[in-house]
Enzyme design. Sequence first.
Site, PDB file in Angstrom:
ATOM      1  N   LYS A   1     -26.890  54.207 -34.631  1.00  0.00           N
ATOM      2  CA  LYS A   1     -27.170  53.793 -35.809  1.00  0.00           C
ATOM      3  C   LYS A   1     -27.997  54.903 -36.840  1.00  0.00           C
ATOM      4  CE  LYS A   1     -26.901  48.714 -35.370  1.00  0.00           C
ATOM      5  NZ  LYS A   1     -27.590  47.505 -35.625  1.00  0.00           N
TER       6      LYS A   1
ATOM      7  N   LYS B   1     -16.475  48.401 -31.601  1.00  0.00           N
ATOM      8  CA  LYS B   1     -16.802  46.947 -31.662  1.00  0.00           C
ATOM      9  C   LYS B   1     -16.730  46.250 -32.911  1.00  0.00           C
ATOM     10  CE  LYS B   1     -21.720  46.462 -31.829  1.00  0.00           C
ATOM     11  NZ  LYS B   1     -22.686  45.179 -32.048  1.00  0.00           N
TER      12      LYS B   1
ATOM     13  N   LYS C   1     -21.022  43.875 -37.987  1.00  0.00           N
ATOM     14  CA  LYS C   1     -21.352  43.495 -39.355  1.00  0.00           C
ATOM     15  C   LYS C   1     -21.244  44.458 -40.288  1.00  0.00           C
ATOM     16  CE  LYS C   1     -24.821  40.304 -37.422  1.00  0.00           C
ATOM     17  NZ  LYS C   1     -26.003  40.891 -36.947  1.00  0.00           N
TER      18      LYS C   1
HETATM   19  N1  AQP Z   1     -18.541  42.538 -31.288  1.00  0.00           N
HETATM   20  C1  AQP Z   1     -19.124  41.946 -30.454  1.00  0.00           C
HETATM   21  N2  AQP Z   1     -18.878  41.375 -29.594  1.00  0.00           N
HETATM   22  C2  AQP Z   1     -19.507  40.551 -28.802  1.00  0.00           C
HETATM   23  N3  AQP Z   1     -21.062  40.195 -29.041  1.00  0.00           N
HETATM   24  C3  AQP Z   1     -21.438  40.955 -29.984  1.00  0.00           C
HETATM   25  N4  AQP Z   1     -22.426  40.858 -30.718  1.00  0.00           N
HETATM   26  C4  AQP Z   1     -22.705  41.635 -31.630  1.00  0.00           C
HETATM   27  N5  AQP Z   1     -21.393  42.119 -31.938  1.00  0.00           N
HETATM   28  C5  AQP Z   1     -20.618  41.736 -30.843  1.00  0.00           C
HETATM   29  C6  AQP Z   1     -23.790  40.101 -30.335  1.00  0.00           C
HETATM   30  O1  AQP Z   1     -24.063  39.330 -30.911  1.00  0.00           O
HETATM   31  C7  AQP Z   1     -25.558  39.011 -30.925  1.00  0.00           C
HETATM   32  C8  AQP Z   1     -26.375  39.118 -32.192  1.00  0.00           C
HETATM   33  O2  AQP Z   1     -26.201  40.556 -32.650  1.00  0.00           O
HETATM   34  P1  AQP Z   1     -27.050  41.234 -33.512  1.00  0.00           P
HETATM   35  O3  AQP Z   1     -26.921  40.633 -35.056  1.00  0.00           O
HETATM   36  O4  AQP Z   1     -28.445  40.952 -33.232  1.00  0.00           O
HETATM   37  O5  AQP Z   1     -26.852  42.922 -33.709  1.00  0.00           O
HETATM   38  P2  AQP Z   1     -25.857  43.648 -33.431  1.00  0.00           P
HETATM   39  O6  AQP Z   1     -25.415  43.892 -32.262  1.00  0.00           O
HETATM   40  O7  AQP Z   1     -26.160  44.974 -34.377  1.00  0.00           O
HETATM   41  O8  AQP Z   1     -24.553  43.083 -34.448  1.00  0.00           O
HETATM   42  P3  AQP Z   1     -23.515  43.972 -35.191  1.00  0.00           P
HETATM   43  O9  AQP Z   1     -22.532  42.962 -35.907  1.00  0.00           O
HETATM   44  O10 AQP Z   1     -22.970  45.042 -34.243  1.00  0.00           O
HETATM   45  O11 AQP Z   1     -24.345  44.516 -36.326  1.00  0.00           O
HETATM   46  P4  AQP Z   1     -24.437  46.145 -36.976  1.00  0.00           P
HETATM   47  O12 AQP Z   1     -23.183  46.403 -37.539  1.00  0.00           O
HETATM   48  O13 AQP Z   1     -25.460  46.222 -37.738  1.00  0.00           O
HETATM   49  O14 AQP Z   1     -24.367  47.188 -35.741  1.00  0.00           O
HETATM   50  C9  AQP Z   1     -26.002  40.008 -29.746  1.00  0.00           C
HETATM   51  O15 AQP Z   1     -26.379  39.200 -28.693  1.00  0.00           O
HETATM   52  C10 AQP Z   1     -24.873  40.857 -29.589  1.00  0.00           C
HETATM   53  O16 AQP Z   1     -24.717  41.420 -28.348  1.00  0.00           O
END
Ligand code: AQP
Length: 344
Positions: free
Chosen positions: A115, A207, A210
Amino acid sequence: MSAFQQRVFSGVQPTGNLHLGNYLGAIQKFVDLQDNYDCMYCVVDMHAITVWQDPNELRDNIREVTAAFLAAGIDAKKHIVFNQSRVPQHAELAWVFNCVARMGWLNRMTQFKEKAGKDRENASVGLFAYPALMAADILVYRGTHVPVGDDQKQHLELARDIAQKFNNDFADSIAANGHADGFFPLPEPLITGPATRVMSLRDGSKKMSKSDASDLSRINLRDDAEQIAAKIRKARTDPEPLPSEAKGLEGRREADNLVGIYAALSGDSRDKVLSEFGGGQFSSFKQALADLCIEKLAPITSEMRRMQADTAYIDSVLEDGGVRARELAQGTMDQVKDIIGLLR
Ligand code: AQP
């Protein structure tokens, strides 16, 4: 028999674009765990602000994640649904954990490296310290089980290290305060099922996320049936037909991802899915996947939209959850202060 009462804790960041990965990796599992555990599900807004957020969008996003929890079937009366910033004890315990965790431990966190990117000097201190806050989120309720996606595994291991070091550093005081088996449990990650890491629909090596610039990379919980069908139709695949067994998916990342999504949505294994679709072309499998995705998500997304229109209701759920969470968290903080020698 564990000395700790079993409790599930998990959170989702209100950073917009809630997607199928968040649903399959986390929210769907939150729902399933409700029957067997006391659960706390948190909209982790203090994690969200480790990267700048527009204040109006942040408010909307906090309500959107709450609506997703409720629309997916989380029972906020039986369990506790709240937003993190309403419970200041998370930040209070995070400070204690900042003093327990070692720089070297945090330096190894791959999520920070990804990040922060090349411009690490410009990343917020909060982004670096994020895993200590995450440990506090769980341990301020002495949470024992944490359903998360695979990407959170390393942070969970760090939470266990912090809990263990706290228990070691203050062992005598913890025993003197009446805890024979240490004060904090070592929380267990629950990373199970066929979709622990849902990948981007455009690039099977990344992966689903968001923050991906391409909206085609993910299925958003805001998407309507047409958008879902179009994104699955355009999802990247390879030229081979589908194999008839899961081991034939090795080295075929995009195919593996789509089959994994189908398996998670249908509640079957990859092998079971392939017993039906193996040998066939992607076009017919994609059509079946789109239909299944729409069938499973449409009731949730329409309920989410309905709830989001009623902000007073969403806010009342968060307020009620916050009151109940604060009471539990304060009990832990009082004991932590006694253990480490802070007067209260
Ligand atoms: N691609 C994924 N597959 C399975 N699980 C996922 N999670 C996130 N992406 C995937 C799980 O969703 C929960 C909430 O995630 P979060 O919002 O706290 O943070 P994150 O992992 O940073 O989500 P993103 O979508 O990947 O955001 P960005 O783009 O900011 O990095 C967690 O349990 C996570 O494991």
